[in-house]
Write an enzyme that holds these catalytic residues in place. Structure first.
Site, PDB file in Angstrom:
ATOM      1  N   LYS A   1       0.830  -1.210   0.000  1.00 44.15           N
ATOM      2  CA  LYS A   1       0.000   0.000   0.000  1.00 44.15           C
ATOM      3  C   LYS A   1       0.860   1.253   0.000  1.00 44.15           C
ATOM      4  CE  LYS A   1      -2.291  -0.848   3.845  1.00 44.15           C
ATOM      5  NZ  LYS A   1      -1.667  -2.103   4.314  1.00 44.15           N
TER       6      LYS A   1
ATOM      7  N   ARG B   1      -9.417   1.006   9.307  1.00 39.61           N
ATOM      8  CA  ARG B   1      -9.075  -0.394   9.537  1.00 39.61           C
ATOM      9  C   ARG B   1     -10.179  -1.128  10.292  1.00 39.61           C
ATOM     10  NH1 ARG B   1      -2.806   0.423   9.572  1.00 39.61           N
ATOM     11  NH2 ARG B   1      -2.041  -1.696   9.473  1.00 39.61           N
TER      12      ARG B   1
ATOM     13  N   ARG C   1      11.840  -7.137   6.172  1.00 45.91           N
ATOM     14  CA  ARG C   1      11.912  -5.690   5.942  1.00 45.91           C
ATOM     15  C   ARG C   1      12.832  -5.018   6.967  1.00 45.91           C
ATOM     16  NH1 ARG C   1       6.392  -2.256   5.518  1.00 45.91           N
ATOM     17  NH2 ARG C   1       6.194  -2.726   7.735  1.00 45.91           N
TER      18      ARG C   1
ATOM     19  N   ARG D   1      11.550  -3.128  12.418  1.00 44.30           N
ATOM     20  CA  ARG D   1      10.467  -2.590  13.234  1.00 44.30           C
ATOM     21  C   ARG D   1      10.051  -3.644  14.243  1.00 44.30           C
ATOM     22  NH1 ARG D   1       5.906  -0.167   9.260  1.00 44.30           N
ATOM     23  NH2 ARG D   1       4.565  -1.220  10.757  1.00 44.30           N
TER      24      ARG D   1
ATOM     25  N   ARG E   1      -0.619  -9.424  13.482  1.00 40.90           N
ATOM     26  CA  ARG E   1      -1.180  -8.312  12.702  1.00 40.90           C
ATOM     27  C   ARG E   1      -2.095  -8.849  11.602  1.00 40.90           C
ATOM     28  NH1 ARG E   1       4.084  -5.340  10.905  1.00 40.90           N
ATOM     29  NH2 ARG E   1       2.728  -3.850   9.849  1.00 40.90           N
TER      30      ARG E   1
END
Ligand code: AMP
Length: 224
Positions: free
Chosen positions: A16, A91, A130, A163, A174
């Site tokens: 996104k 969300r 990531r 992160r 998540r």
């Protein structure tokens, strides 16, 4: 199309943010990424950041009232007069209702909800590899987009970190949150005729091409 009021839906790691960057370059409208806004608030130690941090670290959603206030202010700001791209908001159905109310009270309407879709296993692979530079948030991937010097940002030399919420167990959580709380929005926007779906496993340029074509069609339809 006079205004471009877009929202991006999809699981974490579907791309996104990448698509939002491109849309921002294409259309010159402000881009509001809820996750970025919250991470900046945590870094600055504002009240919002202090309240949001524990939820974010666990991979849970921050309570609706906190995030709704932030987005309603942005949508109502002068810079968003000609449109906006929202990433990571709404969300939940309650957030979608709050956004609908804010947009309607300005006499505007959403242009489209762009859903970028990817299977759970792809998301886990993308997010757990990531890495982000500590200073400016430049993004890398240990497998798909490694930096020249392992562990350091090519652009500003700062150290690359994972992160907290990109650790595999947290990513899995998540995803559960996404399936439980955010996926109902696919039907929500489909019922309103606003949903447009895209295959997030394709190359970013290809997804971008599809989005542009879809927006061009919407613009034509609006002119008819
Ligand atoms: P993201 O960078 O979009 O994956 O967001 C990171 C984290 O910020 C999420 O896991 C949530 O804890 C929080 N967050 C971002 N957007 C929202 C939202 N719309 N509602 C609640 N929490 C959010």
């Amino acid at each position: 199309m006079s205004e471009l009021n877009l929202i991006l839906l999809g699981p974490p790691g579907a791309g996104k943010g990448t698509q939002a960057e491109r849309l921002r370059a294409d259309f010159d409208v402000p881009y509001y990424a809820m996750g970025d806004i919250l991470r900046a608030a945590v870094k600055e130690g504002t009240e919002l950041g202090r309240e949001a941090k524990e939820y974010m670290d666990r991979g849970d959603l921050v309570p609706d009232d906190l995030v709704c206030r932030v987005i309603v202010d942005r949508v109502d700001s002068a810079e968003a007069r000609d449109g906006f791209v929202l990433d990571g908001f709404p969300r939940t159905v309650a957030q979608a209702d709050a956004l609908a109310g804010a947009v309607a009270s300005l006499g505007r309407r959403l242009t489209a909800a762009l859903s970028i879709e990817a299977p759970d296993e792809d998301v886990i692979r993308r997010l757990s590899g990531r890495r982000m530079c500590d200073k400016n948030g430049h993004v890398y991937h240990v497998e798909f987009d490694p930096p020249k010097n392992e562990g350091f940002c090519d652009q500003d030399g700062s150290v690359l970190v994972q992160r907290e919420d990109d650790r595999e167990e947290t990513v899995r959580h998540r995803l559960e949150v996404f399936h439980d709380q955010t996926k109902p929005l696919i039907d929500y926007y489909a019922r309103q005729g606003l949903l447009r779906r895209f295959d997030g496993t394709r190359a970013p340029e290809e997804v971008h091409g599809h989005i542009r074509a879809t927006l061009a069609t919407l613009r034509l339809e609006e002119e008819l």
